[in-house]
Design a protein around this motif. Structure first.
Motif, mmCIF file in Angstrom:
data_model
loop_
_atom_site.group_PDB
_atom_site.id
_atom_site.type_symbol
_atom_site.label_atom_id
_atom_site.label_comp_id
_atom_site.label_asym_id
_atom_site.label_seq_id
_atom_site.Cartn_x
_atom_site.Cartn_y
_atom_site.Cartn_z
ATOM 1 N N ILE A 1 0.681 -1.149 -0.016
ATOM 2 C CA ILE A 1 0.018 -0.151 0.022
ATOM 3 C C ILE A 1 0.798 1.458 0.086
ATOM 4 O O ILE A 1 1.838 1.205 0.716
ATOM 5 N N LEU A 2 0.501 2.259 -0.737
ATOM 6 C CA LEU A 2 1.171 3.674 -0.746
ATOM 7 C C LEU A 2 0.040 4.413 -0.629
ATOM 8 O O LEU A 2 -0.950 4.589 -0.759
ATOM 9 N N PRO B 1 2.549 -4.348 3.948
ATOM 10 C CA PRO B 1 3.439 -3.167 4.311
ATOM 11 C C PRO B 1 2.996 -1.952 3.425
ATOM 12 O O PRO B 1 2.202 -2.032 2.589
ATOM 13 N N ILE B 2 3.449 -1.024 4.254
ATOM 14 C CA ILE B 2 2.730 0.376 3.922
ATOM 15 C C ILE B 2 3.884 1.362 3.644
ATOM 16 O O ILE B 2 4.774 1.456 4.548
ATOM 17 N N ALA C 1 2.501 8.253 8.609
ATOM 18 C CA ALA C 1 3.096 7.173 9.479
ATOM 19 C C ALA C 1 2.609 7.383 10.793
ATOM 20 O O ALA C 1 2.773 6.186 11.573
ATOM 21 N N SER C 2 2.574 8.568 11.518
ATOM 22 C CA SER C 2 2.411 8.694 12.806
ATOM 23 C C SER C 2 1.233 8.250 13.194
ATOM 24 O O SER C 2 0.870 7.830 14.381
ATOM 25 N N GLN C 3 -0.037 8.377 12.254
ATOM 26 C CA GLN C 3 -1.265 7.724 12.651
ATOM 27 C C GLN C 3 -1.061 6.148 12.570
ATOM 28 O O GLN C 3 -2.034 5.406 12.906
ATOM 29 N N LEU C 4 -0.147 5.373 11.906
ATOM 30 C CA LEU C 4 -0.131 4.045 11.899
ATOM 31 C C LEU C 4 1.163 3.320 12.754
ATOM 32 O O LEU C 4 1.588 2.540 12.632
ATOM 33 N N ARG D 1 5.715 -2.489 9.583
ATOM 34 C CA ARG D 1 5.051 -2.596 8.563
ATOM 35 C C ARG D 1 4.760 -1.401 7.627
ATOM 36 O O ARG D 1 4.900 -1.366 6.699
ATOM 37 N N VAL D 2 5.687 -0.277 8.648
ATOM 38 C CA VAL D 2 5.357 0.945 7.739
ATOM 39 C C VAL D 2 6.806 1.585 7.489
ATOM 40 O O VAL D 2 7.532 1.756 8.516
#
Length: 206
Positions: free
Chosen positions: A39-40, A60-61, A68-71, A77-78
């Motif tokens: 995912i992008l 993976p993202i 990224a701070s929300q994930l 994975r990020v």
């Protein structure tokens, strides 16, 4: 490479048995997520990043630091990317462009970080910006609606990118009539069409 358009800003790319999903937001149909290998995400707004559904996957993202701070709970994975980076996601070559989301209101300034992705040197997704890639592309995804949208810079952007085909994204605020009107302004010359792709429909990227 096959590109399938989903509602608003999400597209799904398929090549050699792999699936790359870009900007799966809260308007995105559930079917878009099926079998995603990577995912992008261009930025953190909910219409581009459905946090809960993305967290529910084992995928993976790649995204910028703001999204990224929300994930953060997803750990390794990020992957955080920024302007000028290049990487491979599920076998797709990706280049990163830009830093800022388009300004919605001048008094609010830049609302958040935003990056665009050039995938396989063929498909360019700018997120919520008109940041241009530095090379020719086959398929350019152009925002055609939203609170920050303005027609003159969109037309200038589409003409400057001069892709072989242009697809409208970020269309959820528009009626079918409004989407159809965009072809008049964003259609290219000769063999460079603006293609109005409805959610769930696909085009080939050569």
């Amino acid at each position: 490479m096959k590109l399938t358009k989903y509602t608003h800003a999400c597209v799904r790319l398929e090549k050699d048995g792999k699936v790359l999903l870009v900007d799966p937001g809260n308007f995105t149909e559930d079917e878009a997520f099926a079998g995603a290998d990577a995912i992008l995400v261009t930025h953190e707004h909910a219409d581009h990043l459905d946090v809960e559904r993305v967290k529910g996957l084992d995928t993976p993202i790649w995204t910028n630091a703001g999204a990224a701070s929300q994930l953060g709970a997803l750990g390794d994975r990020v992957s955080v990317v920024a302007d000028g980076d290049a990487f491979e996601a599920a076998g797709f070559a990706v280049r990163v462009y830009g830093r800022d989301h388009a300004v919605i209101l001048p008094e609010l300034g830049v609302p958040c970080q935003n990056v665009g992705y050039l995938i396989e040197d063929a498909v360019y997704h700018p997120g919520d910006s008109f940041t241009r890639p530095d090379r020719e592309v086959h398929t350019s995804l152009v925002p055609i609606g939203g609170p920050w949208f303005s027609l003159p810079p969109a037309v200038e952007y589409a003409r400057a990118v001069a892709a072989r085909q242009t697809l409208g994204i970020h269309e959820a605020p528009l009626s079918a009539i409004g989407q159809g009107m965009m072809k008049r302004f964003l259609d290219g010359q000769g063999d460079r069409p603006f293609v109005l792709v409805t959610p769930g429909a696909s085009v080939e990227v050569n």
